[in-house]
Design a protein around this motif. Structure first.
Motif, PDB file in Angstrom:
ATOM      1  N   HIS A  56      -6.497 -10.554 -10.780  1.00 54.60           N
ATOM      2  CA  HIS A  56      -6.620  -9.154 -11.217  1.00 54.60           C
ATOM      3  C   HIS A  56      -6.744  -9.125 -12.741  1.00 54.60           C
ATOM      4  O   HIS A  56      -5.874  -8.574 -13.431  1.00 54.60           O
ATOM      5  CB  HIS A  56      -5.401  -8.340 -10.784  1.00 54.60           C
ATOM      6  N   PRO A  57      -7.792  -9.688 -13.306  1.00 52.73           N
ATOM      7  CA  PRO A  57      -7.891  -9.855 -14.763  1.00 52.73           C
ATOM      8  C   PRO A  57      -7.964  -8.559 -15.556  1.00 52.73           C
ATOM      9  O   PRO A  57      -7.672  -8.558 -16.755  1.00 52.73           O
ATOM     10  CB  PRO A  57      -9.172 -10.674 -14.930  1.00 52.73           C
ATOM     11  N   ASN A  58      -8.322  -7.448 -14.919  1.00 54.00           N
ATOM     12  CA  ASN A  58      -8.488  -6.185 -15.647  1.00 54.00           C
ATOM     13  C   ASN A  58      -7.288  -5.249 -15.528  1.00 54.00           C
ATOM     14  O   ASN A  58      -7.316  -4.145 -16.074  1.00 54.00           O
ATOM     15  CB  ASN A  58      -9.751  -5.468 -15.158  1.00 54.00           C
ATOM     16  N   ASP A  59      -6.268  -5.679 -14.791  1.00 52.59           N
ATOM     17  CA  ASP A  59      -5.085  -4.842 -14.586  1.00 52.59           C
ATOM     18  C   ASP A  59      -3.854  -5.511 -15.198  1.00 52.59           C
ATOM     19  O   ASP A  59      -3.965  -6.515 -15.907  1.00 52.59           O
ATOM     20  CB  ASP A  59      -4.899  -4.574 -13.095  1.00 52.59           C
ATOM     21  N   LEU A  60      -2.679  -4.979 -14.915  1.00 48.17           N
ATOM     22  CA  LEU A  60      -1.448  -5.446 -15.556  1.00 48.17           C
ATOM     23  C   LEU A  60      -0.452  -5.979 -14.540  1.00 48.17           C
ATOM     24  O   LEU A  60      -0.232  -5.371 -13.497  1.00 48.17           O
ATOM     25  CB  LEU A  60      -0.797  -4.291 -16.328  1.00 48.17           C
ATOM     26  N   MET A  61       0.154  -7.111 -14.858  1.00 49.03           N
ATOM     27  CA  MET A  61       1.298  -7.622 -14.116  1.00 49.03           C
ATOM     28  C   MET A  61       2.535  -7.480 -14.992  1.00 49.03           C
ATOM     29  O   MET A  61       2.490  -7.803 -16.177  1.00 49.03           O
ATOM     30  CB  MET A  61       1.123  -9.099 -13.753  1.00 49.03           C
ATOM     31  N   ILE A  62       3.628  -6.983 -14.435  1.00 47.97           N
ATOM     32  CA  ILE A  62       4.897  -6.870 -15.171  1.00 47.97           C
ATOM     33  C   ILE A  62       5.900  -7.828 -14.567  1.00 47.97           C
ATOM     34  O   ILE A  62       6.176  -7.785 -13.365  1.00 47.97           O
ATOM     35  CB  ILE A  62       5.452  -5.427 -15.118  1.00 47.97           C
ATOM     36  N   ILE A  83      -4.682 -16.153 -21.046  1.00 49.61           N
ATOM     37  CA  ILE A  83      -4.252 -14.875 -20.478  1.00 49.61           C
ATOM     38  C   ILE A  83      -3.554 -14.082 -21.578  1.00 49.61           C
ATOM     39  O   ILE A  83      -2.703 -14.615 -22.293  1.00 49.61           O
ATOM     40  CB  ILE A  83      -3.288 -15.089 -19.287  1.00 49.61           C
ATOM     41  N   ARG A  84      -3.913 -12.818 -21.728  1.00 47.67           N
ATOM     42  CA  ARG A  84      -3.336 -11.979 -22.779  1.00 47.67           C
ATOM     43  C   ARG A  84      -1.956 -11.481 -22.313  1.00 47.67           C
ATOM     44  O   ARG A  84      -1.860 -10.650 -21.407  1.00 47.67           O
ATOM     45  CB  ARG A  84      -4.268 -10.795 -23.086  1.00 47.67           C
ATOM     46  N   ALA A  85      -0.919 -12.001 -22.949  1.00 49.58           N
ATOM     47  CA  ALA A  85       0.446 -11.700 -22.496  1.00 49.58           C
ATOM     48  C   ALA A  85       1.357 -11.411 -23.683  1.00 49.58           C
ATOM     49  O   ALA A  85       1.094 -11.836 -24.811  1.00 49.58           O
ATOM     50  CB  ALA A  85       1.001 -12.872 -21.688  1.00 49.58           C
ATOM     51  N   GLY A  86       2.434 -10.688 -23.404  1.00 50.09           N
ATOM     52  CA  GLY A  86       3.428 -10.413 -24.429  1.00 50.09           C
ATOM     53  C   GLY A  86       4.786 -10.175 -23.802  1.00 50.09           C
ATOM     54  O   GLY A  86       4.893  -9.913 -22.600  1.00 50.09           O
ATOM     55  N   CYS A  87       5.829 -10.278 -24.610  1.00 48.91           N
ATOM     56  CA  CYS A  87       7.183  -9.985 -24.112  1.00 48.91           C
ATOM     57  C   CYS A  87       7.928  -9.139 -25.142  1.00 48.91           C
ATOM     58  O   CYS A  87       7.683  -9.226 -26.348  1.00 48.91           O
ATOM     59  CB  CYS A  87       7.950 -11.264 -23.786  1.00 48.91           C
ATOM     60  N   LEU A  88       8.804  -8.304 -24.653  1.00 49.75           N
ATOM     61  CA  LEU A  88       9.591  -7.409 -25.501  1.00 49.75           C
ATOM     62  C   LEU A  88      11.057  -7.812 -25.452  1.00 49.75           C
ATOM     63  O   LEU A  88      11.617  -8.005 -24.375  1.00 49.75           O
ATOM     64  CB  LEU A  88       9.449  -5.965 -25.017  1.00 49.75           C
ATOM     65  N   TYR A  89      11.669  -7.955 -26.633  1.00 50.96           N
ATOM     66  CA  TYR A  89      13.100  -8.241 -26.690  1.00 50.96           C
ATOM     67  C   TYR A  89      13.616  -7.870 -28.074  1.00 50.96           C
ATOM     68  O   TYR A  89      12.845  -7.755 -29.039  1.00 50.96           O
ATOM     69  CB  TYR A  89      13.398  -9.707 -26.384  1.00 50.96           C
ATOM     70  N   SER A  90      14.909  -7.666 -28.180  1.00 50.72           N
ATOM     71  CA  SER A  90      15.524  -7.261 -29.446  1.00 50.72           C
ATOM     72  C   SER A  90      15.252  -8.302 -30.526  1.00 50.72           C
ATOM     73  O   SER A  90      15.421  -9.498 -30.297  1.00 50.72           O
ATOM     74  CB  SER A  90      17.037  -7.094 -29.277  1.00 50.72           C
ATOM     75  N   GLY A  91      14.817  -7.829 -31.688  1.00 53.52           N
ATOM     76  CA  GLY A  91      14.575  -8.737 -32.797  1.00 53.52           C
ATOM     77  C   GLY A  91      13.183  -9.337 -32.827  1.00 53.52           C
ATOM     78  O   GLY A  91      12.856 -10.089 -33.746  1.00 53.52           O
ATOM     79  N   HIS A 104      -3.472   0.411 -25.063  1.00 55.25           N
ATOM     80  CA  HIS A 104      -4.928   0.339 -25.052  1.00 55.25           C
ATOM     81  C   HIS A 104      -5.460  -0.625 -23.983  1.00 55.25           C
ATOM     82  O   HIS A 104      -6.624  -1.027 -24.019  1.00 55.25           O
ATOM     83  CB  HIS A 104      -5.438  -0.064 -26.444  1.00 55.25           C
ATOM     84  N   GLY A 105      -4.607  -0.989 -23.032  1.00 53.94           N
ATOM     85  CA  GLY A 105      -5.050  -1.819 -21.914  1.00 53.94           C
ATOM     86  C   GLY A 105      -5.471  -3.217 -22.299  1.00 53.94           C
ATOM     87  O   GLY A 105      -6.325  -3.828 -21.629  1.00 53.94           O
ATOM     88  N   LYS A 106      -4.867  -3.765 -23.354  1.00 55.92           N
ATOM     89  CA  LYS A 106      -5.285  -5.074 -23.847  1.00 55.92           C
ATOM     90  C   LYS A 106      -4.367  -6.210 -23.412  1.00 55.92           C
ATOM     91  O   LYS A 106      -4.536  -7.349 -23.842  1.00 55.92           O
ATOM     92  CB  LYS A 106      -5.386  -5.044 -25.378  1.00 55.92           C
ATOM     93  N   LEU A 107      -3.377  -5.909 -22.559  1.00 49.39           N
ATOM     94  CA  LEU A 107      -2.499  -6.953 -22.022  1.00 49.39           C
ATOM     95  C   LEU A 107      -2.757  -7.146 -20.537  1.00 49.39           C
ATOM     96  O   LEU A 107      -2.986  -6.175 -19.808  1.00 49.39           O
ATOM     97  CB  LEU A 107      -1.023  -6.611 -22.233  1.00 49.39           C
ATOM     98  N   GLN A 108      -2.707  -8.386 -20.094  1.00 46.17           N
ATOM     99  CA  GLN A 108      -2.808  -8.684 -18.663  1.00 46.17           C
ATOM    100  C   GLN A 108      -1.439  -8.961 -18.059  1.00 46.17           C
ATOM    101  O   GLN A 108      -1.269  -8.868 -16.840  1.00 46.17           O
ATOM    102  CB  GLN A 108      -3.714  -9.904 -18.453  1.00 46.17           C
ATOM    103  N   ALA A 109      -0.469  -9.322 -18.909  1.00 45.72           N
ATOM    104  CA  ALA A 109       0.883  -9.619 -18.425  1.00 45.72           C
ATOM    105  C   ALA A 109       1.910  -9.174 -19.453  1.00 45.72           C
ATOM    106  O   ALA A 109       1.737  -9.385 -20.657  1.00 45.72           O
ATOM    107  CB  ALA A 109       1.038 -11.108 -18.147  1.00 45.72           C
ATOM    108  N   LEU A 110       2.958  -8.535 -18.984  1.00 42.14           N
ATOM    109  CA  LEU A 110       4.064  -8.111 -19.837  1.00 42.14           C
ATOM    110  C   LEU A 110       5.363  -8.600 -19.219  1.00 42.14           C
ATOM    111  O   LEU A 110       5.609  -8.404 -18.022  1.00 42.14           O
ATOM    112  CB  LEU A 110       4.100  -6.583 -19.947  1.00 42.14           C
ATOM    113  N   PHE A 111       6.220  -9.230 -20.043  1.00 43.86           N
ATOM    114  CA  PHE A 111       7.502  -9.748 -19.567  1.00 43.86           C
ATOM    115  C   PHE A 111       8.639  -9.035 -20.299  1.00 43.86           C
ATOM    116  O   PHE A 111       8.637  -8.967 -21.536  1.00 43.86           O
ATOM    117  CB  PHE A 111       7.574 -11.258 -19.785  1.00 43.86           C
TER     118      PHE A 111
END
Length: 387
Positions: A56-62, A83-91, A104-111
């Motif tokens: 699913h290259p055009n959608d998002l996995m969380i 694969i365009r991915a990112g993660c969110l955490y304190s600091g 803007h729909g530029k991530l394929q994976a978010l952790f």
């Protein structure tokens, strides 16, 4: 799953072929079925859900994970596979940038950790995407931590339910008790999940238990084990309470002639916890003394010995601790030291929690009292049909 799809997945992640467990899980996910996947370390659970990004290259996995270390590792694996991915955490200095990319729909994976799920800015950004898969990795945390330590685990199901589309839900662990499967499915709003069980027992890992009548005998067993494994690799000693960690460190320095620089410690009240963990990861310290706060996401290959110096709160907790040894596939040992005082202390600590927690303490105590092989008895506690 077609041969073409399998080949695409293998090419994406640089592997020769998929294991039977992976094929079964991925096939169900591709067919839109919710999945609970249980397997030991090294069975490739992460490929099961990362493959959904390739499909699913055009959608998002969380991905919802308990520690920053796990998130960072998965982001790196994604980036290695373009694969365009990112993660969110304190600091994390990249948090604002990641939210913008998500908008803007530029991530394929978010952790993210479960505590992030109630962030209104994140929610608005997620709504700009079509979410195809929600992954809850290390899902045993839902049953072990949700009541006290990480209450936001209870809100993952609501987050999934509130999404405008209905994503596939995938949950993974190496240690889920048989009786917890229905609880996990209900909590995460999974729809008749397919349960796939891979290999759970690790042939390179030896488990042993020793009843220690007195504290002097307990410490003596620790000393003997450390001397035996002194030149074989790194060592982790688990203790129940912060005070036990401090006492164990003093014992190693004063009675075992181990230099203070060779020891790192880790517990939830430590101000320089990250520095201590890095000392152990880098090899500057060869022994880590810790509470269960240390371990999730730890992937150090040459830990040869795990000493669980007091009775843990469940068979799953013990197997998680033990599982940090021998990640390189070479022989490793996990030693459990226990007595009746440990058992009573655990009951006192959890006296105000639910019946499931008390049952788990009783179950591990019964295993320790029995003459059964420890490894086989622990595996029997988990979902059946694994090898």
């Amino acid at each position: 799953m077609t041969n073409k799809q399998e080949k695409m997945i293998c090419n994406s992640f640089g592997i020769a072929k998929l294991k039977a467990f992976q094929k079964d899980v991925i096939t169900d996910l591709l067919n839109g079925k919710d999945v609970l996947g249980l397997a030991r370390t090294s069975e490739g659970k992460s490929i099961c859900f990362l493959s959904m990004i390739a499909m699913h290259p055009n959608d998002l996995m969380i991905g919802i994970l308990p520690t920053v270390a796990l998130m960072r590792d998965l982001v790196q694996r994604c980036e290695d596979s373009e694969i365009r991915a990112g993660c969110l955490y304190s600091g994390n200095a990249e948090n604002t940038n990641i939210i913008e990319r998500l908008k803007h729909g530029k991530l394929q994976a978010l952790f993210v950790a479960p505590e992030r799920l109630n962030d209104p800015h994140l929610w608005k950004a997620i709504l700009k995407n079509k979410v195809h898969t929600i992954v809850v990795d290390e899902v045993h945390c839902l049953t072990e931590w949700a009541n006290e330590f990480r209450p936001m685990y209870r809100n993952i199901g609501k987050f999934i339910k509130d999404l405008p589309s209905s994503p596939v839900v995938a949950a993974f662990s190496a240690t889920v008790m048989q009786e917890d499967i229905s609880y996990i499915a209900k909590s995460l709003h999974m729809k008749n999940p397919a349960v796939h069980i891979g290999k759970l027992k690790r042939s390179n890992l030896s488990l042993g238990k020793v009843f220690v009548k007195t504290e002097a005998i307990r410490y003596g067993k620790v000393k003997k084990a450390i001397l035996k494994y002194a030149n074989k690799g790194r060592i982790v000693i688990y203790c129940t309470r912060v005070c036990d960690v401090e006492e164990m460190r003093d014992y190693l320095i004063e009675d075992c002639d181990i230099e203070a620089d060779e020891i790192a410690i880790c517990h939830s009240k430590l101000s320089n916890r990250a520095k201590q963990e890095q000392r152990f990861r880098s090899g500057k310290a060869r022994i880590m003394i810790a509470t269960s706060a240390f371990g999730m996401g730890v992937n150090i290959p040459d830990i040869r010995l795990i000493i669980v110096s007091q009775l843990p709160f469940s068979a799953a907790s013990f197997y998680q601790m033990a599982g940090r040894a021998g990640r390189d596939g070479r022989r490793a040992k996990a030693l459990l030291l226990w007595n009746d005082a440990d058992f009573q202390m655990n009951l006192d600590i959890i006296c105000n929690t639910d019946e499931r927690a008390i049952d788990a303490v009783n179950e591990l105590y019964a295993i320790c009292e029995s003459s059964d092989d420890l490894h086989d008895a622990i595996i029997e506690c988990f979902a059946k049909d694994g090898e």
